[in-house]
Write a protein that holds these residues in place. Sequence first.
Motif, PDB file in Angstrom:
ATOM      1  N   GLY A  80       0.907  -1.084   0.132  1.00 36.60           N
ATOM      2  CA  GLY A  80       0.000   0.128  -0.140  1.00 36.60           C
ATOM      3  C   GLY A  80       0.734   1.294   0.012  1.00 36.60           C
ATOM      4  O   GLY A  80       2.126   1.339   0.217  1.00 36.60           O
ATOM      5  N   VAL A  81       0.284   2.372  -0.250  1.00 32.52           N
ATOM      6  CA  VAL A  81       0.902   3.676  -0.296  1.00 32.52           C
ATOM      7  C   VAL A  81       0.175   4.715   0.596  1.00 32.52           C
ATOM      8  O   VAL A  81      -1.047   4.640   0.942  1.00 32.52           O
TER       9      VAL A  81
ATOM     10  N   ILE B 231      -3.107   6.548  -4.891  1.00 36.01           N
ATOM     11  CA  ILE B 231      -3.552   6.101  -3.631  1.00 36.01           C
ATOM     12  C   ILE B 231      -4.824   5.153  -3.829  1.00 36.01           C
ATOM     13  O   ILE B 231      -4.865   4.051  -3.244  1.00 36.01           O
ATOM     14  N   LEU B 232      -5.661   5.756  -4.531  1.00 33.97           N
ATOM     15  CA  LEU B 232      -6.906   5.177  -4.714  1.00 33.97           C
ATOM     16  C   LEU B 232      -6.657   3.759  -5.595  1.00 33.97           C
ATOM     17  O   LEU B 232      -7.167   2.775  -5.286  1.00 33.97           O
ATOM     18  N   ARG B 233      -5.922   3.973  -6.725  1.00 25.67           N
ATOM     19  CA  ARG B 233      -5.555   2.875  -7.680  1.00 25.67           C
ATOM     20  C   ARG B 233      -4.890   1.664  -6.787  1.00 25.67           C
ATOM     21  O   ARG B 233      -5.392   0.600  -6.736  1.00 25.67           O
TER      22      ARG B 233
ATOM     23  N   ILE C  92      -5.327 -11.957   4.647  1.00 23.97           N
ATOM     24  CA  ILE C  92      -5.136 -10.845   5.658  1.00 23.97           C
ATOM     25  C   ILE C  92      -5.102  -9.519   4.696  1.00 23.97           C
ATOM     26  O   ILE C  92      -4.147  -9.459   3.955  1.00 23.97           O
ATOM     27  N   LEU C  93      -5.988  -8.527   4.734  1.00 26.76           N
ATOM     28  CA  LEU C  93      -5.751  -7.391   3.935  1.00 26.76           C
ATOM     29  C   LEU C  93      -5.360  -6.374   5.119  1.00 26.76           C
ATOM     30  O   LEU C  93      -5.750  -6.464   6.450  1.00 26.76           O
ATOM     31  N   PHE C  94      -4.742  -5.216   4.638  1.00 30.49           N
ATOM     32  CA  PHE C  94      -4.061  -4.268   5.528  1.00 30.49           C
ATOM     33  C   PHE C  94      -4.894  -2.810   5.296  1.00 30.49           C
ATOM     34  O   PHE C  94      -4.855  -2.214   4.371  1.00 30.49           O
ATOM     35  N   GLY C  95      -5.732  -2.539   6.348  1.00 29.75           N
ATOM     36  CA  GLY C  95      -6.380  -1.143   6.667  1.00 29.75           C
ATOM     37  C   GLY C  95      -5.585  -0.222   7.348  1.00 29.75           C
ATOM     38  O   GLY C  95      -4.366  -0.181   7.154  1.00 29.75           O
ATOM     39  N   SER C  96      -6.222   0.572   8.187  1.00 33.61           N
ATOM     40  CA  SER C  96      -5.420   1.658   8.885  1.00 33.61           C
ATOM     41  C   SER C  96      -6.282   2.353   9.732  1.00 33.61           C
ATOM     42  O   SER C  96      -7.577   2.154   9.519  1.00 33.61           O
ATOM     43  N   THR C  97      -5.839   2.848  10.764  1.00 37.78           N
ATOM     44  CA  THR C  97      -6.679   3.545  11.863  1.00 37.78           C
ATOM     45  C   THR C  97      -7.300   4.816  10.871  1.00 37.78           C
ATOM     46  O   THR C  97      -8.658   5.082  11.217  1.00 37.78           O
ATOM     47  N   ALA C  98      -6.725   5.083   9.825  1.00 31.82           N
ATOM     48  CA  ALA C  98      -7.527   6.165   9.024  1.00 31.82           C
ATOM     49  C   ALA C  98      -8.979   5.746   8.416  1.00 31.82           C
ATOM     50  O   ALA C  98      -9.846   6.458   8.180  1.00 31.82           O
ATOM     51  N   GLY C  99      -9.060   4.423   8.201  1.00 26.94           N
ATOM     52  CA  GLY C  99     -10.030   3.777   7.811  1.00 26.94           C
ATOM     53  C   GLY C  99     -11.263   3.842   8.788  1.00 26.94           C
ATOM     54  O   GLY C  99     -12.494   3.680   8.448  1.00 26.94           O
TER      55      GLY C  99
END
Length: 286
Positions: A87-88, A98-100, A124-131
């Motif tokens: 991810g970026v 970022i969206l792509r 396992i996918l990687f999210g973020s607290t930003a999500g």
Amino acid sequence: MNRKIAVITGGSSGLGLASAQCLAPETSLLLCARNPAGLEKAKAELETFGAEVFICPLDASDPAAVRACAQYAQDLGEIVHVVHTAGVSPANTPAQDILRINTLGPVNVVEAFHPLLADGGVMILFGSTAGYSFETNPQMAPLIPAAKECFGHWNEADFDKQLMGFLTGVMGVSEPYLSGSAYCLSKFFVKYFVYANVWRFAERNCRILSVSPGSYLTRMHQALIDNQPETAAGVMKGIPLQRWGHAYEMGKLVAFLCSKGAGYINGVDILADGGCTFPSTVPQIS
Ligand SMILES: NC(=O)c1ccc[n+]([C@@H]2O[C@H](COP(=O)([O-])OP(=O)(O)OC[C@H]3O[C@@H](n4cnc5c(N)ncnc54)[C@H](OP(=O)(O)O)[C@@H]3O)[C@@H](O)[C@H]2O)c1
């Protein structure tokens, strides 16, 4: 063929490399990222400790490349874990990229590997607290139904462009805030996409979940510290544990989530953020 393979996108750096280090005692590894030199370096480092490592340079936002990688992984052995960390971040990446990368990447990885995961396998996918900002920010919460409606178009060719339209149109985000908002939206999508895939994976006796890191000291987070030191200082102020996360802590979490002991953890996001996301939503007891 009895080789067990863990596929780790973003495996050349940060949280992906730490996940590879922690999974290496149990499985062979297939590391993926764009830069072949970074992959070679990670492979050499892991092999020093006795790991069996294969590499596959790819851009996760390219569906054909991800499909070819999935085929390669299947030829190598039984695909038991797929850990998609690639991810970026907004610290050094424009909104459209970022969206792509952060939304089409998870879609491509799930679509390519779902049919090939071994019985009992884990994605396992990687999210973020930003999500979580859509749920924790009262100004963003009313946008959740519209965001989910937009996410329903995940399998259309111009999905990332539709998300950009959502940002500039429905959310009315202006240029200086586009990258940050694109990151939040992309990571909110990761959680949506996990929830949307639970039954499909369960039908194959596989689990799917996501992990949402807070602030771990990796190349990505270092870019924030270097490029936006005031923002980074503000982030630190909001972390109850008053330190950045160590990549090793994430590697250990991923290894546990892939293990049989975590066999009933499914279809959820695991927030590993030093406690920074939810305290703002209730009064703190002193
Ligand atoms: N570190 C944090 O504090 C933090 C916080 C919240 C969420 N996260 C999430 O955690 C994940 C891992 O972050 P990190 O801190 O480990 O980042 P990192 O150290 O920058 O590593 C990112 C990895 O992803 C690869 N990558 C990037 N774009 C790619 C693409 N299009 N296709 C294939 N590989 C790609 C990179 O290699 P190449 O450049 O060679 O492709 C690298 O191996 C990301 O999804 C990030 O959003 C991290």
